[in-house]
Design an enzyme around this catalytic site. Structure first.
Site, PDB file in Angstrom:
ATOM      1  N   TYR A  43      42.342  46.564  39.182  1.00 27.17           N
ATOM      2  CA  TYR A  43      42.733  45.609  38.134  1.00 27.17           C
ATOM      3  C   TYR A  43      42.214  46.035  36.760  1.00 27.17           C
ATOM      4  O   TYR A  43      42.706  45.561  35.741  1.00 27.17           O
ATOM      5  CB  TYR A  43      42.209  44.197  38.426  1.00 27.17           C
ATOM      6  CG  TYR A  43      42.760  43.515  39.641  1.00 27.17           C
ATOM      7  CD1 TYR A  43      43.767  44.088  40.428  1.00 27.17           C
ATOM      8  CD2 TYR A  43      42.262  42.266  40.035  1.00 27.17           C
ATOM      9  CE1 TYR A  43      44.249  43.444  41.559  1.00 27.17           C
ATOM     10  CE2 TYR A  43      42.754  41.618  41.162  1.00 27.17           C
ATOM     11  CZ  TYR A  43      43.737  42.217  41.919  1.00 27.17           C
ATOM     12  OH  TYR A  43      44.206  41.574  43.038  1.00 27.17           O
ATOM     13  N   HIS A 101      41.862  47.503  49.780  1.00 30.25           N
ATOM     14  CA  HIS A 101      42.947  46.871  49.033  1.00 30.25           C
ATOM     15  C   HIS A 101      44.334  47.063  49.654  1.00 30.25           C
ATOM     16  O   HIS A 101      45.138  46.135  49.707  1.00 30.25           O
ATOM     17  CB  HIS A 101      42.948  47.396  47.595  1.00 30.25           C
ATOM     18  CG  HIS A 101      43.588  46.474  46.622  1.00 30.25           C
ATOM     19  ND1 HIS A 101      43.252  46.446  45.294  1.00 30.25           N
ATOM     20  CD2 HIS A 101      44.559  45.531  46.763  1.00 30.25           C
ATOM     21  CE1 HIS A 101      43.979  45.524  44.668  1.00 30.25           C
ATOM     22  NE2 HIS A 101      44.776  44.964  45.539  1.00 30.25           N
TER      23      HIS A 101
END
Length: 271
Positions: A43, A101
């Site tokens: 992110y 992830h």
């Protein structure tokens, strides 16, 4: 080593939020009472999240911080090092939950290797719990074989009324693995659904509150994000909303397998 696999049912997501926008969102969220903050290495906002937490004045002991290891860092010699870098950015000596992830692209790093490295990170006290994200049933089975189901706190997956992901959710539940729903509002697509709107009207609630309450009533955790303080505050009220069995059945009927996140090269063969 087993772990207490309880994670808060309601948290604040930070996907796509950068710079001052994410700082403001997290500070507003913490001010309003959010205590779970969800971020990820990819992110590019861990440092800003850390700054917002530091400036909020909320004690670390009251917070639940989740981050996710990016695919470049799955190898045994990289994973722990990358998590330590995340901790520096987040200004903490540990996170509460660390997830893989996405599956390793092309299985470049085996599930056994990265789950083992994640377990090592926990043994070193860098993370309290470990888990996975975007894993299908076959990959969940491999992760379970590597570290045991009792050591996998959650599988964080796209899950909303238009993509209810039942096979993955049911398998996870059968193994005692919690589901965390991301994109619960389907980028806002479900908010104008006539079924959702009618239920919202019946409860004098917002469509977002109805959808978040639905996911939590199924037993899932939710991590909605917003840049608007009013929406952050409104979303919190979903925790007090209870839908009837008939309403849950109406939402169950909205499933149409509509997947919004399916990045080429990362996505597994979805169930």
């Amino acid at each position: 080593m087993t772990t207490d696999n309880t994670i808060p049912a309601f948290g604040l997501g930070t996907f796509r939020l950068k710079g001052q926008v994410v700082i403001d969102s997290v500070k507003n969220g913490l001010d309003l009472g959010y205590r779970l903050i969800d971020t990820a290495q990819i992110y590019g906002n861990e440092a800003e999240v850390g700054q917002a937490i530091a400036e909020s004045g909320v004690p670390r002991s009251k917070l639940f911080i989740t981050t996710k290891i990016w695919t470049d860092n799955y190898a045994k010699d990289k994973l722990v090092l990358s998590l330590k870098e995340s901790l520096v950015k987040l200004r903490t000596d540990h996170v509460d939950l660390t997830l893989i992830h996405w599956p390793s692209p092309g299985n470049a790093v085996s599930v056994a290797e990265f789950m083992g490295a994640l377990a090592d990170a926990r043994a070193q006290g860098l993370t309290r719990q470990i888990g996975i994200s975007n894993f299908n049933v076959a990959l969940m089975k491999k992760a379970i074989a590597a570290v045991g189901a009792q050591n996998i706190a959650t599988n964080q997956i796209e899950l909303h009324p238009y993509l209810q992901n039942r096979k993955v959710a049911e398998f996870a539940k059968s193994q005692g693995i919690h589901i965390t729903s991301y994109m619960t509002l389907a980028y806002g697509k479900v908010l104008a659904d006539p079924v959702i709107e009618a239920i919202a009207k019946a409860h004098n609630a917002t469509s977002a509150q109805v959808v978040l309450a639905w996911a939590m009533q199924l037993g899932h955790a939710v991590i909605p994000s917003s840049t608007q303080r009013a929406n952050l505050e409104s979303n919190l009220k979903a925790q007090q909303l209870r839908l009837t069995d008939a309403e849950l059945a109406q939402i169950a009927a909205l499933d149409r397998g509509e997947r919004l996140t399916d990045p080429a090269g990362l996505s597994p063969a979805w169930d």
